[in-house]
Design an enzyme around this catalytic site. Structure first.
Site, mmCIF file in Angstrom:
data_model
loop_
_atom_site.group_PDB
_atom_site.id
_atom_site.type_symbol
_atom_site.label_atom_id
_atom_site.label_comp_id
_atom_site.label_asym_id
_atom_site.label_seq_id
_atom_site.Cartn_x
_atom_site.Cartn_y
_atom_site.Cartn_z
ATOM 1 N N ARG A 1 56.114 -52.836 14.679
ATOM 2 C CA ARG A 1 55.211 -52.067 15.584
ATOM 3 C C ARG A 1 53.814 -53.108 15.815
ATOM 4 O O ARG A 1 52.725 -52.247 15.731
ATOM 5 C CB ARG A 1 54.787 -50.612 15.187
ATOM 6 C CG ARG A 1 56.209 -49.746 15.262
ATOM 7 C CD ARG A 1 56.653 -49.559 16.663
ATOM 8 N NE ARG A 1 57.649 -48.503 16.738
ATOM 9 C CZ ARG A 1 58.919 -48.639 16.729
ATOM 10 N NH1 ARG A 1 59.387 -49.781 16.380
ATOM 11 N NH2 ARG A 1 59.669 -47.413 16.746
ATOM 12 N N SER B 1 56.989 -41.030 17.761
ATOM 13 C CA SER B 1 56.394 -41.294 16.420
ATOM 14 C C SER B 1 54.928 -41.337 16.370
ATOM 15 O O SER B 1 54.288 -42.136 16.932
ATOM 16 C CB SER B 1 57.203 -42.461 15.754
ATOM 17 O OG SER B 1 58.562 -42.507 15.857
ATOM 18 N N GLU C 1 50.885 -44.875 14.365
ATOM 19 C CA GLU C 1 51.450 -45.809 15.075
ATOM 20 C C GLU C 1 50.601 -45.814 16.654
ATOM 21 O O GLU C 1 50.527 -46.834 17.284
ATOM 22 C CB GLU C 1 52.775 -45.462 15.495
ATOM 23 C CG GLU C 1 53.596 -46.393 16.366
ATOM 24 C CD GLU C 1 54.783 -45.763 16.905
ATOM 25 O OE1 GLU C 1 55.274 -45.784 18.048
ATOM 26 O OE2 GLU C 1 55.895 -45.974 15.987
HETATM 27 N N1 EPU Z 1 64.129 -37.684 8.776
HETATM 28 C C1 EPU Z 1 63.700 -36.779 8.079
HETATM 29 N N2 EPU Z 1 63.205 -35.665 8.479
HETATM 30 C C2 EPU Z 1 62.655 -35.707 9.802
HETATM 31 C C3 EPU Z 1 62.799 -36.816 10.581
HETATM 32 C C4 EPU Z 1 63.608 -38.040 10.109
HETATM 33 O O1 EPU Z 1 64.480 -36.465 7.124
HETATM 34 O O2 EPU Z 1 62.038 -34.819 10.334
HETATM 35 C C5 EPU Z 1 64.977 -38.830 8.065
HETATM 36 C C6 EPU Z 1 66.411 -38.711 8.793
HETATM 37 O O3 EPU Z 1 67.241 -38.015 7.948
HETATM 38 C C7 EPU Z 1 66.786 -40.166 8.915
HETATM 39 C C8 EPU Z 1 65.551 -40.985 8.747
HETATM 40 O O4 EPU Z 1 64.593 -40.203 8.577
HETATM 41 O O5 EPU Z 1 67.491 -40.614 7.703
HETATM 42 C C9 EPU Z 1 65.244 -41.953 10.017
HETATM 43 O O6 EPU Z 1 64.870 -41.068 11.269
HETATM 44 P P1 EPU Z 1 65.227 -41.486 12.438
HETATM 45 O O7 EPU Z 1 66.726 -42.242 12.800
HETATM 46 O O8 EPU Z 1 64.749 -40.247 13.459
HETATM 47 O O9 EPU Z 1 64.385 -42.522 12.824
HETATM 48 P P2 EPU Z 1 62.779 -42.768 12.305
HETATM 49 O O10 EPU Z 1 62.523 -43.799 11.274
HETATM 50 O O11 EPU Z 1 62.055 -41.318 12.132
HETATM 51 C C10 EPU Z 1 62.226 -44.755 14.132
HETATM 52 C C11 EPU Z 1 61.252 -45.065 15.159
HETATM 53 C C12 EPU Z 1 61.497 -44.280 16.456
HETATM 54 C C13 EPU Z 1 63.132 -44.799 16.973
HETATM 55 C C14 EPU Z 1 64.049 -44.247 15.759
HETATM 56 C C15 EPU Z 1 65.353 -44.805 15.987
HETATM 57 C C16 EPU Z 1 59.208 -45.603 13.750
HETATM 58 C C17 EPU Z 1 57.749 -45.019 13.541
HETATM 59 N N3 EPU Z 1 59.923 -44.894 14.788
HETATM 60 O O12 EPU Z 1 62.187 -43.310 13.792
HETATM 61 O O13 EPU Z 1 60.793 -44.684 17.416
HETATM 62 O O14 EPU Z 1 63.452 -44.179 17.949
HETATM 63 O O15 EPU Z 1 63.581 -44.868 14.537
HETATM 64 O O16 EPU Z 1 65.634 -46.239 15.720
HETATM 65 O O17 EPU Z 1 59.783 -46.682 13.531
HETATM 66 C C18 EPU Z 1 58.573 -44.381 18.347
HETATM 67 O O18 EPU Z 1 58.308 -45.428 17.962
HETATM 68 O O19 EPU Z 1 57.881 -43.704 19.016
HETATM 69 C C19 EPU Z 1 60.049 -43.875 18.040
HETATM 70 C C20 EPU Z 1 60.426 -42.696 18.428
#
Ligand code: EPU
Length: 342
Positions: A164, A238, A334
């Site tokens: 990012r 995010s 972000e």
């Molecule tokens: N999780 C929780 N609780 C929550 C949300 C997530 O426990 O409320 C845990 C989930 O269990 C999972 C882990 O966090 O094991 C990862 O969650 P998720 O796959 O939803 O991905 P993320 O890391 O929360 C990132 C990006 C997203 C992108 C997704 C998929 C960032 C800041 N965000 O989210 O990007 O869509 O991975 O690749 O890196 C964005 O940048 O706006 C965005 C939505």
């Protein structure tokens, strides 16, 4: 080209905040920028460029000029037996470009389906999702230097992409207007379904040999199932980045919090799931006035309708503080916060 006064940009930021901008204009050609910034109304005034408005939080009304990027055009500029180079105007909607590539069975950006925002914002923060980042398909970009008004070309190396991150968020912040981005897309798509949720989704869809369209459909389905649609509930995806910490700190956190979610990085660091940290602090689904953390994804802050930028920012600070108190980990936004002196 006309310069309007006191314009609401409620429809132009995905948080849906009713922000007034003292001056506003739309840019359809990069050559217009020089004359707008030198017009008698706007000369010497503060200004900012707005693309899809999907990654900004305005704290208060904008006392200056907003230039809305309306540059359009998608053109194939080169081709060999394996790749196609596509030059895209920065005001194009990102997801429209993804659909364009899928229609032609070109591989590379299908995992980035449904990311809100414009093409120009993509390199700014090296957008990423489901195992792919923009830098993986980036070839070069053209940008106008806002001091000299000359056009410059940036290679992948020049952009210094990180998670990012890019040079345009740091040493060149507010100094360039990205006018076009050229992508290198694959004529023989190599599907990337390393991200667990995609392969699970494809299994549910009973797809054996997935095409780029299948992967895109799977990603769209996953995103729709956990990320709120900004047209219905204001948000900017995010709100925080996933923090990176030393493996040593991760190991000691794991002793106290065995379920902590982290992914190893090459440099003896771990990336933590900020959504998990925030959920553990009790924020998931919690509403405070007109704002809150989303019920299906704690990392997403939402506007229930009448929130102010200040209210959302105050919530973000409270969340950041509680994550720090519980885990000793600092989470950083972000989203670009406009109106805070940094
Ligand atoms: N999780 C929780 N609780 C929550 C949300 C997530 O426990 O409320 C845990 C989930 O269990 C999972 C882990 O966090 O094991 C990862 O969650 P998720 O796959 O939803 O991905 P993320 O890391 O929360 C990132 C990006 C997203 C992108 C997704 C998929 C960032 C800041 N965000 O989210 O990007 O869509 O991975 O690749 O890196 C964005 O940048 O706006 C965005 C939505």
């Amino acid at each position: 080209m006309s310069i309007l006064q006191n314009v609401s940009i409620k429809e132009l930021n995905t948080f849906g905040l009713n922000i007034q901008s003292s001056y506003f204009t739309s840019i359809h050609d990069v050559s217009e920028i020089h004359s707008v910034l030198h017009s008698k109304e706007c000369i010497g005034k503060k200004y900012m460029i707005l693309g899809g408005g999907s990654n900004v939080l305005f704290i208060h009304d904008f006392e200056g000029l907003i230039l809305r990027n309306e540059l359009r055009g998608i053109h194939i500029v080169n081709e060999d037996e394996n790749y196609v180079w596509v030059k895209v105007a920065s005001g194009e909607v990102w997801h429209e470009l993804v659909l364009w590539s899928i229609d032609r069975n070109l591989g590379g950006i299908e995992n980035l389906s449904l990311i809100p925002g414009s093409v120009g914002a993509g390199p700014m923060q090296n957008i990423g999702a489901y195992g792919v980042e923009l830098k993986d398909v980036f070839y070069e970009l053209e940008a106008m230097n806002l001091k000299t008004f000359e056009m410059e070309t940036f290679s992948k190396l020049d952009c210094k992409f990180g998670y990012r991150e890019s040079v345009f968020k740091h040493e060149f912040k507010d100094q360039y207007f990205i006018s076009s981005v050229t992508f290198q897309l694959n004529k023989n798509p190599r599907i990337n379904i390393s991200y667990g949720a995609i392969s699970q989704e494809l299994r549910k869809m009973v797809v054996g040999n997935p095409t780029v369209k299948d992967v895109s459909d799977a990603v769209i389905h996953i995103r729709k199932s956990k990320l709120p649609d900004p047209k219905i509930l204001g948000n900017s995806g995010s709100f925080f980045k996933n923090p990176e910490i030393e493996t040593e700190q991760f190991n000691s956190l794991k002793e106290n919090f065995p379920a902590i979610v982290g992914y190893p990085l090459p440099n003896n660091k771990m990336k933590l799931a900020a959504g998990w940290l925030i959920e553990q602090c009790g924020w998931k689904g919690k509403r405070i006035g007109e704002t809150g953390s989303h019920k299906d994804q704690a990392l997403v802050l939402v506007n229930y309708g009448n929130a102010t930028g200040n209210e959302i920012y105050a919530l973000a600070l409270q969340i950041k503080q509680s994550v720090f108190e519980k885990f000793g980990v600092v989470i950083e936004p972000e989203v670009n916060i406009i109106g805070i002196i940094s």
